[in-house]
Design an enzyme around this catalytic site. Structure first.
Site, PDB file in Angstrom:
ATOM      1  N   SER A  95       0.877  -1.180   0.000  1.00 53.51           N
ATOM      2  CA  SER A  95       0.000   0.000   0.000  1.00 53.51           C
ATOM      3  C   SER A  95       0.912   1.226   0.000  1.00 53.51           C
ATOM      4  O   SER A  95       1.278   1.739   1.047  1.00 53.51           O
ATOM      5  CB  SER A  95      -0.911  -0.008   1.226  1.00 53.51           C
ATOM      6  OG  SER A  95      -1.663  -1.192   1.254  1.00 53.51           O
ATOM      7  N   LYS A 169      -6.563   2.054  -3.092  1.00 53.19           N
ATOM      8  CA  LYS A 169      -6.312   1.318  -1.849  1.00 53.19           C
ATOM      9  C   LYS A 169      -6.327   2.257  -0.634  1.00 53.19           C
ATOM     10  O   LYS A 169      -6.939   1.975   0.402  1.00 53.19           O
ATOM     11  CB  LYS A 169      -4.963   0.605  -1.949  1.00 53.19           C
ATOM     12  CG  LYS A 169      -4.449   0.014  -0.656  1.00 53.19           C
ATOM     13  CD  LYS A 169      -5.368  -1.072  -0.115  1.00 53.19           C
ATOM     14  CE  LYS A 169      -4.984  -1.442   1.308  1.00 53.19           C
ATOM     15  NZ  LYS A 169      -5.911  -2.391   1.892  1.00 53.19           N
ATOM     16  N   LYS A 238      -0.869   4.841   8.237  1.00 54.25           N
ATOM     17  CA  LYS A 238      -0.100   5.227   7.044  1.00 54.25           C
ATOM     18  C   LYS A 238      -1.025   5.384   5.840  1.00 54.25           C
ATOM     19  O   LYS A 238      -0.964   6.369   5.108  1.00 54.25           O
ATOM     20  CB  LYS A 238       0.958   4.152   6.755  1.00 54.25           C
ATOM     21  CG  LYS A 238       1.635   4.292   5.397  1.00 54.25           C
ATOM     22  CD  LYS A 238       2.150   2.967   4.838  1.00 54.25           C
ATOM     23  CE  LYS A 238       1.067   1.941   4.641  1.00 54.25           C
ATOM     24  NZ  LYS A 238       1.422   0.770   3.845  1.00 54.25           N
TER      25      LYS A 238
HETATM   26  P1  NAD Z   1       4.291  -6.968   7.638  1.00 48.61           P
HETATM   27  O1  NAD Z   1       4.948  -5.965   8.505  1.00 48.61           O
HETATM   28  O2  NAD Z   1       3.726  -8.208   8.240  1.00 48.61           O
HETATM   29  O3  NAD Z   1       5.309  -7.442   6.477  1.00 48.61           O
HETATM   30  C1  NAD Z   1       6.239  -6.605   5.871  1.00 48.61           C
HETATM   31  C2  NAD Z   1       7.487  -7.439   5.634  1.00 48.61           C
HETATM   32  O4  NAD Z   1       8.441  -6.648   4.931  1.00 48.61           O
HETATM   33  C3  NAD Z   1       8.143  -7.912   6.933  1.00 48.61           C
HETATM   34  O5  NAD Z   1       8.273  -9.324   6.926  1.00 48.61           O
HETATM   35  C4  NAD Z   1       9.502  -7.215   6.927  1.00 48.61           C
HETATM   36  O6  NAD Z   1      10.544  -8.001   7.486  1.00 48.61           O
HETATM   37  C5  NAD Z   1       9.712  -7.006   5.435  1.00 48.61           C
HETATM   38  N1  NAD Z   1      10.654  -5.946   5.127  1.00 48.61           N
HETATM   39  C6  NAD Z   1      10.725  -4.701   5.663  1.00 48.61           C
HETATM   40  N2  NAD Z   1      11.728  -4.023   5.079  1.00 48.61           N
HETATM   41  C7  NAD Z   1      12.296  -4.847   4.169  1.00 48.61           C
HETATM   42  C8  NAD Z   1      13.380  -4.718   3.253  1.00 48.61           C
HETATM   43  N3  NAD Z   1      14.071  -3.600   3.178  1.00 48.61           N
HETATM   44  N4  NAD Z   1      13.694  -5.779   2.472  1.00 48.61           N
HETATM   45  C9  NAD Z   1      12.979  -6.931   2.561  1.00 48.61           C
HETATM   46  N5  NAD Z   1      11.949  -7.116   3.411  1.00 48.61           N
HETATM   47  C10 NAD Z   1      11.617  -6.078   4.200  1.00 48.61           C
HETATM   48  O7  NAD Z   1       3.203  -6.172   6.802  1.00 48.61           O
HETATM   49  P2  NAD Z   1       1.933  -6.779   6.020  1.00 48.61           P
HETATM   50  O8  NAD Z   1       0.767  -6.731   6.938  1.00 48.61           O
HETATM   51  O9  NAD Z   1       2.321  -8.030   5.327  1.00 48.61           O
HETATM   52  O10 NAD Z   1       1.726  -5.595   4.945  1.00 48.61           O
HETATM   53  C11 NAD Z   1       2.527  -5.464   3.784  1.00 48.61           C
HETATM   54  C12 NAD Z   1       1.896  -4.402   2.909  1.00 48.61           C
HETATM   55  O11 NAD Z   1       0.565  -4.778   2.586  1.00 48.61           O
HETATM   56  C13 NAD Z   1       1.789  -3.031   3.606  1.00 48.61           C
HETATM   57  O12 NAD Z   1       2.010  -2.023   2.649  1.00 48.61           O
HETATM   58  C14 NAD Z   1       0.361  -3.023   4.124  1.00 48.61           C
HETATM   59  O13 NAD Z   1      -0.125  -1.711   4.301  1.00 48.61           O
HETATM   60  C15 NAD Z   1      -0.352  -3.803   3.045  1.00 48.61           C
HETATM   61  N6  NAD Z   1      -1.582  -4.525   3.429  1.00 48.61           N
HETATM   62  C16 NAD Z   1      -1.667  -5.253   4.593  1.00 48.61           C
HETATM   63  C17 NAD Z   1      -2.838  -5.945   4.885  1.00 48.61           C
HETATM   64  C18 NAD Z   1      -3.001  -6.782   6.144  1.00 48.61           C
HETATM   65  O14 NAD Z   1      -4.137  -7.192   6.447  1.00 48.61           O
HETATM   66  N7  NAD Z   1      -1.940  -7.108   6.882  1.00 48.61           N
HETATM   67  C19 NAD Z   1      -3.920  -5.903   3.996  1.00 48.61           C
HETATM   68  C20 NAD Z   1      -3.800  -5.193   2.815  1.00 48.61           C
HETATM   69  C21 NAD Z   1      -2.623  -4.506   2.539  1.00 48.61           C
END
Ligand code: NAD
Length: 296
Positions: A95, A169, A238
């Site tokens: 997102s 989104k 965010k």
């Molecule tokens: P999360 O924090 O569980 O996962 C993010 C991952 O990115 C982590 O495993 C972290 O270690 C990794 N990461 C961070 N910096 C990194 C880097 N430099 N290199 C490689 N890996 C790195 O977050 P999430 O809930 O999986 O969300 C991911 C995206 O999806 C976000 O943008 C969020 O807003 C969006 N999103 C989340 C949901 C939800 O329900 N969780 C739903 C829709 C959208």
């Protein structure tokens, strides 16, 4: 079948990568977390030691990272650039910020790299079950190619040109967060008056006040007391800020949206860094005023 580099194997990225593997694609994954990389190997993917190693030899790169800063730092690093083959399709499913995605697409295009934004809604359950809504922005040819890969994750909906998926989104989550906040206040008021929250939810879910919050978040994560939807409060905030920034940039009225952001900001400042976004309901309850003696 395609060789896909998948970067960001968190709450969402892990089940999404697992579905791509189950659909027969080769997935070369990277995450900063070793645990996340191990989960990918266990599901039959190839765990890589760096983003550059993951993108080497991949025709498609999927990013599922926390925000635009991290997306840009990963995809624009010299090491990754050295490994990205010409014509690679980069799909940012994080997102991210719509205007920054447009600028990123232009920079990548100069190097012969294609870009689509394709963020998702539907949460961790949707990622596990392949029932996400994918909001895609980009040119027709790239969207068509992305859709053939992403269809195992859910329903792909075209939002418009590059950045439109990220705009859709953020705006979706602004609405979702505002519904969750007002439903928290309304259910609390009902409870204080003596209306049972479960009964109120049943009534609202058959009436015009229903939303994803009343149909999903309240029954599954709030009334159960688990607060474990898998979507962090700080990530929701965010997204809300991205949406109100967008509204401001296009001079759209946004007074309620700004008020909602302010309350979510207060909650984020008071709750632990890793709080789930459904904790907003508990926070609203905790901020209730004791009724004045004259009102008791
Ligand atoms: P999360 O924090 O569980 O996962 C993010 C991952 O990115 C982590 O495993 C972290 O270690 C990794 N990461 C961070 N910096 C990194 C880097 N430099 N290199 C490689 N890996 C790195 O977050 P999430 O809930 O999986 O969300 C991911 C995206 O999806 C976000 O943008 C969020 O807003 C969006 N999103 C989340 C949901 C939800 O329900 N969780 C739903 C829709 C959208």
């Amino acid at each position: 079948m395609t060789t896909i580099a998948f970067i960001g194997l968190g709450n969402m990225g892990t089940p999404m990568a697992q579905r791509l593997l189950a659909a027969g694609h080769t997935v070369r994954g990277f995450d900063l977390s070793e645990q996340a990389r191990t989960r990918l190997t266990e599901a039959g993917g190839i765990s890589c030691a760096s983003p550059a190693e993951a993108v080497a030899g991949a025709g498609v790169v999927i990013l599922m990272l926390p925000n635009s800063d991290i997306v840009e730092s990963v995809i624009s690093s010299p090491e990754v650039n050295a490994e990205l083959a010409a014509n690679t399709l980069v799909i940012d499913m994080s997102s991210s910020e719509p205007l920054r995605s447009r600028a990123l697409e232009q920079r990548l295009r100069k190097n012969g790299i294609r870009f689509v934004d394709a963020p998702v809604s539907g949460g961790v359950k949707g990622a596990e079950n392949g029932t996400l809504t994918v909001m895609a922005g980009g040119i027709d040819e790239n969207l068509a190619e992305a859709a053939t890969i992403l269809e195992c994750l859910g329903t792909v909906r075209r939002a418009g040109q590059v950045g439109a998926g990220h705009a859709a989104k953020a705006l979706n989550n602004l609405m979702s967060a505002t519904h969750l906040l007002v439903s928290s206040e309304a259910i609390l008021a009902g409870q204080s008056f003596g209306v049972d929250p479960e009964l109120l939810l049943q009534i609202v879910n058959g009436s015009s006040g229903k939303s994803g919050s009343t149909e999903n978040k309240w029954p599954n994560f709030i009334l159960t007391g688990t607060y474990n939807s898998g979507f962090a409060l700080k990530l929701m905030l965010k997204d809300m800020k991205i949406a109100v920034d967008l509204a401001d940039q296009v001079h759209a009225a946004s007074r309620l949206s700004h008020a909602a952001v302010q309350l979510w900001e207060e909650a984020a400042a008071e709750l632990p860094d890793n709080a789930d976004h459904t904790e907003i309901a508990r926070w609203v309850a905790a901020t209730s005023q004791e009724p004045a003696a004259s009102q008791r």
